[in-house]
Design an enzyme around this catalytic site. Sequence first.
Site, PDB file in Angstrom:
ATOM      1  N   PRO A 123       8.384   4.514  21.825  1.00  0.00           N
ATOM      2  CA  PRO A 123       9.374   4.138  22.847  1.00  0.00           C
ATOM      3  C   PRO A 123      10.335   5.254  23.223  1.00  0.00           C
ATOM      4  O   PRO A 123      10.974   5.184  24.281  1.00  0.00           O
ATOM      5  CB  PRO A 123      10.134   2.982  22.194  1.00  0.00           C
ATOM      6  CG  PRO A 123       9.940   3.147  20.726  1.00  0.00           C
ATOM      7  CD  PRO A 123       8.587   3.798  20.567  1.00  0.00           C
ATOM      8  N   GLU A 177       2.484  10.687  10.710  1.00  0.00           N
ATOM      9  CA  GLU A 177       2.588  10.454  12.152  1.00  0.00           C
ATOM     10  C   GLU A 177       2.222  11.728  12.925  1.00  0.00           C
ATOM     11  O   GLU A 177       1.595  11.666  13.985  1.00  0.00           O
ATOM     12  CB  GLU A 177       4.005   9.998  12.507  1.00  0.00           C
ATOM     13  CG  GLU A 177       4.177   9.646  13.968  1.00  0.00           C
ATOM     14  CD  GLU A 177       5.558   9.071  14.266  1.00  0.00           C
ATOM     15  OE1 GLU A 177       5.689   7.847  14.360  1.00  0.00           O
ATOM     16  OE2 GLU A 177       6.514   9.871  14.399  1.00  0.00           O
ATOM     17  N   PHE A 188       2.659  -2.047   4.373  1.00  0.00           N
ATOM     18  CA  PHE A 188       3.117  -1.506   3.091  1.00  0.00           C
ATOM     19  C   PHE A 188       4.570  -1.893   2.868  1.00  0.00           C
ATOM     20  O   PHE A 188       5.399  -1.718   3.763  1.00  0.00           O
ATOM     21  CB  PHE A 188       2.981   0.029   3.067  1.00  0.00           C
ATOM     22  CG  PHE A 188       1.557   0.466   2.926  1.00  0.00           C
ATOM     23  CD1 PHE A 188       0.646   0.289   3.955  1.00  0.00           C
ATOM     24  CD2 PHE A 188       1.124   1.054   1.748  1.00  0.00           C
ATOM     25  CE1 PHE A 188      -0.688   0.679   3.820  1.00  0.00           C
ATOM     26  CE2 PHE A 188      -0.203   1.451   1.590  1.00  0.00           C
ATOM     27  CZ  PHE A 188      -1.105   1.259   2.628  1.00  0.00           C
ATOM     28  N   ASP A 212       3.946  -0.950  10.480  1.00  0.00           N
ATOM     29  CA  ASP A 212       5.151  -0.764   9.668  1.00  0.00           C
ATOM     30  C   ASP A 212       5.721  -2.124   9.292  1.00  0.00           C
ATOM     31  O   ASP A 212       5.751  -3.041  10.126  1.00  0.00           O
ATOM     32  CB  ASP A 212       6.231  -0.015  10.484  1.00  0.00           C
ATOM     33  CG  ASP A 212       6.147   1.491  10.293  1.00  0.00           C
ATOM     34  OD1 ASP A 212       5.165   1.981   9.714  1.00  0.00           O
ATOM     35  OD2 ASP A 212       7.103   2.184  10.737  1.00  0.00           O
ATOM     36  N   TYR A 265      11.597  -1.984   0.470  1.00  0.00           N
ATOM     37  CA  TYR A 265      11.053  -2.437   1.761  1.00  0.00           C
ATOM     38  C   TYR A 265      10.430  -3.838   1.678  1.00  0.00           C
ATOM     39  O   TYR A 265      10.058  -4.406   2.702  1.00  0.00           O
ATOM     40  CB  TYR A 265      10.029  -1.433   2.303  1.00  0.00           C
ATOM     41  CG  TYR A 265      10.651  -0.259   3.031  1.00  0.00           C
ATOM     42  CD1 TYR A 265      11.547   0.586   2.388  1.00  0.00           C
ATOM     43  CD2 TYR A 265      10.350   0.016   4.365  1.00  0.00           C
ATOM     44  CE1 TYR A 265      12.127   1.664   3.055  1.00  0.00           C
ATOM     45  CE2 TYR A 265      10.920   1.087   5.038  1.00  0.00           C
ATOM     46  CZ  TYR A 265      11.801   1.903   4.378  1.00  0.00           C
ATOM     47  OH  TYR A 265      12.363   2.966   5.053  1.00  0.00           O
ATOM     48  N   ASP A 317       8.941  -2.777   8.439  1.00  0.00           N
ATOM     49  CA  ASP A 317      10.326  -3.015   8.887  1.00  0.00           C
ATOM     50  C   ASP A 317      10.303  -3.342  10.380  1.00  0.00           C
ATOM     51  O   ASP A 317      10.950  -2.684  11.195  1.00  0.00           O
ATOM     52  CB  ASP A 317      11.204  -1.785   8.591  1.00  0.00           C
ATOM     53  CG  ASP A 317      10.632  -0.495   9.122  1.00  0.00           C
ATOM     54  OD1 ASP A 317       9.422  -0.263   8.938  1.00  0.00           O
ATOM     55  OD2 ASP A 317      11.382   0.283   9.748  1.00  0.00           O
ATOM     56  N   VAL A 355       6.900  -0.991  -0.150  1.00  0.00           N
ATOM     57  CA  VAL A 355       7.081  -0.321  -1.437  1.00  0.00           C
ATOM     58  C   VAL A 355       8.578  -0.168  -1.694  1.00  0.00           C
ATOM     59  O   VAL A 355       9.346   0.171  -0.789  1.00  0.00           O
ATOM     60  CB  VAL A 355       6.361   1.050  -1.434  1.00  0.00           C
ATOM     61  CG1 VAL A 355       6.597   1.791  -2.744  1.00  0.00           C
ATOM     62  CG2 VAL A 355       4.865   0.856  -1.184  1.00  0.00           C
ATOM     63  N   GLY A 356       8.984  -0.445  -2.957  1.00  0.00           N
ATOM     64  CA  GLY A 356      10.415  -0.378  -3.297  1.00  0.00           C
ATOM     65  C   GLY A 356      11.174  -1.446  -2.539  1.00  0.00           C
ATOM     66  O   GLY A 356      10.720  -2.579  -2.393  1.00  0.00           O
TER      67      GLY A 356
HETATM   68  C1  UD2 Z   1       8.439   6.588  11.582  1.00  0.00           C
HETATM   69  C2  UD2 Z   1       7.195   5.739  11.841  1.00  0.00           C
HETATM   70  C3  UD2 Z   1       6.486   5.507  10.523  1.00  0.00           C
HETATM   71  C4  UD2 Z   1       6.111   6.826   9.869  1.00  0.00           C
HETATM   72  C5  UD2 Z   1       7.354   7.728   9.745  1.00  0.00           C
HETATM   73  C6  UD2 Z   1       6.998   9.154   9.386  1.00  0.00           C
HETATM   74  C7  UD2 Z   1       7.357   4.144  13.714  1.00  0.00           C
HETATM   75  C8  UD2 Z   1       8.071   2.957  14.224  1.00  0.00           C
HETATM   76  N1  UD2 Z   1       7.631   4.484  12.426  1.00  0.00           N
HETATM   77  O1  UD2 Z   1       9.320   5.684  10.922  1.00  0.00           O
HETATM   78  O2  UD2 Z   1       5.319   4.723  10.696  1.00  0.00           O
HETATM   79  O3  UD2 Z   1       5.085   7.453  10.629  1.00  0.00           O
HETATM   80  O4  UD2 Z   1       8.085   7.826  10.963  1.00  0.00           O
HETATM   81  O5  UD2 Z   1       6.706   9.281   8.047  1.00  0.00           O
HETATM   82  O6  UD2 Z   1       6.544   4.718  14.382  1.00  0.00           O
HETATM   83  N2  UD2 Z   1       7.715   2.455   3.335  1.00  0.00           N
HETATM   84  C9  UD2 Z   1       7.923   1.666   2.201  1.00  0.00           C
HETATM   85  N3  UD2 Z   1       8.883   2.031   1.304  1.00  0.00           N
HETATM   86  C10 UD2 Z   1       9.680   3.127   1.480  1.00  0.00           C
HETATM   87  C11 UD2 Z   1       9.488   3.907   2.633  1.00  0.00           C
HETATM   88  C12 UD2 Z   1       8.498   3.543   3.552  1.00  0.00           C
HETATM   89  O7  UD2 Z   1       7.239   0.669   2.003  1.00  0.00           O
HETATM   90  O8  UD2 Z   1      10.561   3.382   0.617  1.00  0.00           O
HETATM   91  C13 UD2 Z   1       6.642   2.072   4.282  1.00  0.00           C
HETATM   92  C14 UD2 Z   1       7.024   0.851   5.135  1.00  0.00           C
HETATM   93  O9  UD2 Z   1       5.854   0.144   5.458  1.00  0.00           O
HETATM   94  C15 UD2 Z   1       7.630   1.471   6.371  1.00  0.00           C
HETATM   95  C16 UD2 Z   1       6.734   2.707   6.530  1.00  0.00           C
HETATM   96  O10 UD2 Z   1       6.414   3.134   5.198  1.00  0.00           O
HETATM   97  O11 UD2 Z   1       7.575   0.572   7.461  1.00  0.00           O
HETATM   98  C17 UD2 Z   1       7.338   3.867   7.315  1.00  0.00           C
HETATM   99  O12 UD2 Z   1       8.573   4.252   6.757  1.00  0.00           O
HETATM  100  P1  UD2 Z   1       9.909   4.186   7.622  1.00  0.00           P
HETATM  101  O13 UD2 Z   1       9.867   2.961   8.456  1.00  0.00           O
HETATM  102  O14 UD2 Z   1      11.065   4.356   6.733  1.00  0.00           O
HETATM  103  O15 UD2 Z   1       9.738   5.456   8.534  1.00  0.00           O
HETATM  104  P2  UD2 Z   1      10.491   5.826   9.928  1.00  0.00           P
HETATM  105  O16 UD2 Z   1      11.504   4.782  10.248  1.00  0.00           O
HETATM  106  O17 UD2 Z   1      10.931   7.232   9.854  1.00  0.00           O
END
Ligand code: UD2
Length: 296
Positions: free
Chosen positions: A180, A245, A67, A157, A72, A159, A69-70
């Site tokens: 991790p 998650e 995904f 994910d 990302y 990123d 979105v925005g």
């Molecule tokens: C963690 C998890 C993530 C998710 C989240 C809880 C890992 C490495 N990451 O990451 O999978 O479970 O906690 O909600 O385990 N995204 C967009 N646009 C946005 C925001 C998010 O496309 O504006 C998508 C994108 O694919 C991103 C994913 O959602 O990789 C997860 O968002 P994140 O990476 O910002 O979440 P994070 O770092 O808190």
Amino acid sequence: SQLPGDSMWFGLTLVSSAPTSGSKRGRTDVVMVTPWLAPVVWEGTFNPNLLDSIYKLKNIRIAATVFAVGKYTIFLKNFLETAEQHFFVGFQVHVYVFTDRPLDVPQVKMSAGRQLTVRSVPNSQRWQEISARRMELIQKLIEDNLHSYADYIFCLDVDSQFHGRWGTESLGGLVGVIHPDDRSRFPYERRPESRAYVAPGEGDFYYCGGAFGGTLEEVHLLTKTCHTNFIDDAKEGIEAAWQEESHLNRYMWINKPSKVLSPEYLWQDFKPRNPEVHLVRFSGVIKNYAAIRPNV
Ligand code: UD2
């Protein structure tokens, strides 16, 4: 006839006919099997050539969802290019990119047998919703499109980037990746009123929301259950601590994964590598949350 790297068993003693690394396979410094007898996959615990030759005969097809979105979408190029180099190389792979900005999806040259499909999704003002909504959209993708097109699916994910092989060793019915970080830093949802609740003392591993997979059937059940529970929680005004998650962790506590991938399969670039991690295969890139998310 023997497969490449095949081995012969004599009673309980393994005699390798074609060692690939000059040393016996297996590790003594890490857990290689869970108490419910699911393998835990680490570098040095499997023979990639043997596994590939087994799955080649089955002509398997792999789907991957990502995904963007925005803002990302900036992560897509690196994600897709490194996937070409390391993710199921030599197999049939279909990547599904979900985005609200289809014009920003980069053109990445894909090898024969690999393809990419872009699916439009709406944006949202909350990153929590974008992240959590993935469960519903993956559920729908499996229901509407995938049954005749893929055997296995991985949900990743964006990123993130690949650095090393991610291949057939990761295949299983229901597949989770160990986070991790020390699991005490990522508490399960502890409020009993949430459907993601995991009681103190419960929980096997803390699994990543950023990478999971398995057969279509298993991932369909997981995404459907997590989505339904997330929505039912929302109706009662509760959002689990780590959104989908947390629901995934509850699900995998009840429904044990049949294969568990070590943190090699989702490390974090900002984190120094632990000694037991001999190879980082896939990792989250360093990002400035405030600059890329729609809300804080
Ligand atoms: C963690 C998890 C993530 C998710 C989240 C809880 C890992 C490495 N990451 O990451 O999978 O479970 O906690 O909600 O385990 N995204 C967009 N646009 C946005 C925001 C998010 O496309 O504006 C998508 C994108 O694919 C991103 C994913 O959602 O990789 C997860 O968002 P994140 O990476 O910002 O979440 P994070 O770092 O808190």
